[in-house]
Write a protein that holds these residues in place. Sequence first.
Motif, short mmCIF file in Angstrom:
data_model
loop_
_atom_site.label_atom_id
_atom_site.label_comp_id
_atom_site.label_asym_id
_atom_site.label_seq_id
_atom_site.Cartn_x
_atom_site.Cartn_y
_atom_site.Cartn_z
N ILE A 153 -52.94 -18.78 -38.29
CA ILE A 153 -53.12 -18.54 -39.73
C ILE A 153 -52.38 -19.62 -40.50
O ILE A 153 -51.21 -19.92 -40.21
CB ILE A 153 -52.58 -17.15 -40.15
CG1 ILE A 153 -53.29 -16.03 -39.39
CG2 ILE A 153 -52.77 -16.94 -41.65
CD1 ILE A 153 -52.80 -14.65 -39.74
N SER A 154 -53.06 -20.22 -41.48
CA SER A 154 -52.44 -21.20 -42.37
C SER A 154 -52.49 -20.66 -43.79
O SER A 154 -53.48 -20.04 -44.19
CB SER A 154 -53.17 -22.55 -42.31
OG SER A 154 -53.21 -23.05 -40.99
N LEU A 155 -51.42 -20.88 -44.53
CA LEU A 155 -51.35 -20.44 -45.93
C LEU A 155 -51.29 -21.67 -46.82
O LEU A 155 -50.29 -22.38 -46.86
CB LEU A 155 -50.13 -19.55 -46.15
CG LEU A 155 -49.92 -19.03 -47.58
CD1 LEU A 155 -51.14 -18.25 -48.05
CD2 LEU A 155 -48.66 -18.16 -47.65
N LEU A 156 -52.40 -21.93 -47.52
CA LEU A 156 -52.53 -23.11 -48.36
C LEU A 156 -52.32 -22.72 -49.82
O LEU A 156 -53.11 -21.93 -50.36
CB LEU A 156 -53.90 -23.74 -48.16
CG LEU A 156 -54.19 -25.13 -48.73
CD1 LEU A 156 -55.32 -25.78 -47.95
CD2 LEU A 156 -54.56 -25.08 -50.21
N GLU A 157 -51.26 -23.23 -50.43
CA GLU A 157 -50.97 -22.94 -51.84
C GLU A 157 -51.01 -24.26 -52.61
O GLU A 157 -50.03 -25.01 -52.64
CB GLU A 157 -49.61 -22.26 -51.99
CG GLU A 157 -49.59 -20.87 -51.38
CD GLU A 157 -48.26 -20.16 -51.55
OE1 GLU A 157 -48.26 -19.00 -52.01
OE2 GLU A 157 -47.22 -20.77 -51.22
N ALA A 158 -52.16 -24.54 -53.21
CA ALA A 158 -52.37 -25.80 -53.93
C ALA A 158 -51.84 -25.68 -55.35
O ALA A 158 -51.70 -24.58 -55.90
CB ALA A 158 -53.85 -26.16 -53.94
N ALA A 159 -51.57 -26.84 -55.95
CA ALA A 159 -51.05 -26.84 -57.32
C ALA A 159 -52.13 -26.47 -58.32
O ALA A 159 -51.87 -25.77 -59.30
CB ALA A 159 -50.46 -28.21 -57.64
#
Length: 962
Positions: free
Chosen positions: A317-323
């Motif tokens: 699982i990857s958690l991608l939090e973009a600006a």
Amino acid sequence: MFNASDQPQVFHVPLGHPFCEAFAAGLLTRVSHNPQLLAQTEIFVPTRRMATEIQSAIGMAGPSLLPRIKLISDLSFDPKFTNALPPERSAMERHMLLAQLIGKLSAQTGALASQTARFSLAASLDALLSEFQRAELPFEAIKSLDLSAYAQHWEVSQKFIGVLSTFLKEDHPRDAAARLRFAINQARQIWSSDPPRHPVLVVGSTGSREDTFAFMQAVSALPNGAIVLPGFDENLSSDVQGGLAEGDLPSDHPQAALAKTLAGLNVKTSQRWIDNTTAHPRQKLASLALTPAPVTNRWREEGPLLEPQLQVATKNISLLEAATPREEALAIALKLREALAAEVDAVLITPDRTLARQVTANLARWSIIPDDSAGTPLAQTPEGIFLRNLLTVIGDAPQTMDMISLLKHPLVFEHQDRGTHLLRLRNLEARFLRRGSPELDCDSVAAWLSDNNPSSVRWWDQIASWFAEAKLMSSGSLAHLAQQHMRLAERLHNGLGDIRFWETDPGREALAMFEDLIDASDAAGDLSLADYLSLIRQSFSGLTVREAGRADKRVAIWGTLEARNATRDLVILGGLNEGVWPQLPQPDPWLNRPMRTAIGLSSPERTVGLSAHDFQQALSAKHVVLSRSVRDGDAPTVASRWVLRLTNLLDGLGDEGKTCLRAMKDRAAPLLEWAGLLDQPTAYAPAATRPAPIPPVAARPGKLPVTQIQNLIRDPYAIYARYVLGLRKLDPLGRPPDILLRGSALHEVMEAFGMRSDKTVGALMETADRVLPAHAPWPISFQQWRARIAKVAHWLTAFEASLSSEAVVSLETEGEVRFSDIDFTLTAKPDRINRSDFGLRIIDYKTGLPPTDKVVKSFDKQLPLTKVIAERGGFFKLGAQSVDALTYVSLNGDSRNIDPEVVDLADTEANFKKLISAYKAEGIGFAARTRPKHITYQSDYDHLSRFGEWSDGDELDPETVK
């Protein structure tokens, strides 16, 4: 196929297993003893994609007979169950009938909505009707509602919905929802006495819709009937499942719909459809994270038991939090491209169509076309844009901007000499249409072309005849208006009428829409042109076009519903922000929440629970990326409730949980880094410096009007760009009612009034009524500008009376003086010059406040220099005369004479020559923005000087130019 039982045969496929593949495997196992049984099996599924996926999964297992796979909605067309029903009305016809009812009630009460809004209201009312019919609720329930505690508009809604009961009388043709419910009831009645002997299965539905659940009940009662539920959480405790079934726990839980379905089928628990399954720690983690809010105390009890398995549960699982959403879309596109290069099937699942389109646009960088299940909105295809642009020019004289936008469309004259068409259009735009009237006058265009470009006259005649036909389009029947619209599109496409316009995929979709409109013409009645335009825009909004043949099947974009149908090796869950996923329930214009509950309709939170179930199923994929943006525009976002639950649970599970959460974010970090580098230039261009170009002396202007001297003082770069480089700001296309146009119009009113002998308020307003329409063809602008004159009319007439002893000797007369000692010519065109016994009075009209004496002395030299020209005899008809007064007349109701000490002739002329001599000297540059009047000052040449890369306080960078 099944073991004998007196209980309903209800099965499930556990979370973590691709539903369609698992169902196909279980089905083939059950018929392995009798392969012919597979061909006899009848399977009902909720979506066509699921039917395709199941058929594909069966085919992948090897050669075999295929079952009969149908959609549940196909029951409404099965003659065994619907032979007593009249033909179904089309959705468009229903909308038209409902729109007529809304229009009539709105006209009677005046409290519902505008007439043009009735088509959008009809769509929402149709959805409400379908809910009533799926749930088999009588409309009489509306009349029993007590609305004393509600706002008055709900009483109008109640009255109107009650009237609609006549719309559903027994002899009225049924709509799709009613026909389906009728077919289900017929099937239940027929099967009660004569049940089918072959296996009948309802597969992949959660039973959340009333009509689907009724069909599941009917099938579960069959001897060979069975239900196969998707995405069942085997980690859910019996007390939580019971609370969900009874409604004691929130209905937004992912298993709420399945729990209620099991309870409605009188089944305590379902059986596994396939036996060779093992629970993955991921499912246990997801089940605990999504525990209903009232019982989250289980986190403390069961959470520590998960700690030894957290590494395995979160490994992929990857958690991608973009600006920003833009960065999120780019990072997702990079991940999909990486998966494609590694030959891994990947899918983006999101309800956010804006995000999906941004990802598609980014994938186009690498010529990757994803298989987007939602397709492209028809309104965004070239054909759709073309048809919508037509709406802006029909029924009235078109605006110039709309005309140019339409005629430049690539589908206009596509099969003629397109290059010549564009060349003629650009020539017409640049040389005639700019700064002209915003409303297109075809006759004036034809006259101008005959004088300036005779070879284009026949071309324009063809276009003008088209506009003439479009202008004549008016009210009528829906069929007549739609056919006119189609004919206009065909003519403009190829000049004569060309049916090839409808042969593309978007064209076929648009043609089908028009055919639906024509078929529904009788139900619509006569429409005004405004009604038709509103209807067409509404019709376009819900249509999409799929061009799957060009797409790469290994990269897909799905909606949330498709998460239950199949899975991929890599699943990206995008747009995981609250309000996006889950989407907030849309407000119902007809019934509020308490009213829906009182009647027996499902709550809006039901859709949130279904969306949560889709999320839980997608989270069970082999590799998962959870993606969201931290900000949207200027506002921070809130992470989806499911992401918050997952991260909060991990963060509370000690060091092991925090380590796993950090690892999830770290796995997505390279994507964000790549996204940041992708749009970064390989070599940074240095920021521009504050320019001060030094052109050759011979190239510098030798003649300027007095109005430009202030620019030479405040912003010399503007003089360089305009008079040395010869650049002018491009005039607007169809001039808008801006400040400059308003000033020009008011000036002309005052000049015309100044020449009249009767200086009365009536004469002033009569002059305004005669002059303003030529400058203000917009009714609102005309009224605003006229009101501005009316406000100061008494003051203006009094001011004119004070000048009654003076004669008007010049209006907008040009004058000039050449200064041979500096080789420079100065020109002027004052608004007005009066003559009195004491000399000349030069008047300048201002729509704003006049400049102060201090500003005049240092910057605004317009009137003082005009005085120099007058006293040197520059106005040839007047000769050399002394100037007694320089007067500003403000249309705000004020006048002011410049202090004589400020306009000393000798000082003014000397300072002017000093200024011009300085800018004629070698090595002197034309600096940008030396003394801007305001901080917000904007020059027409700021873009050219690259203002913004430098600021007003920066050092100058003189540069010699040739």
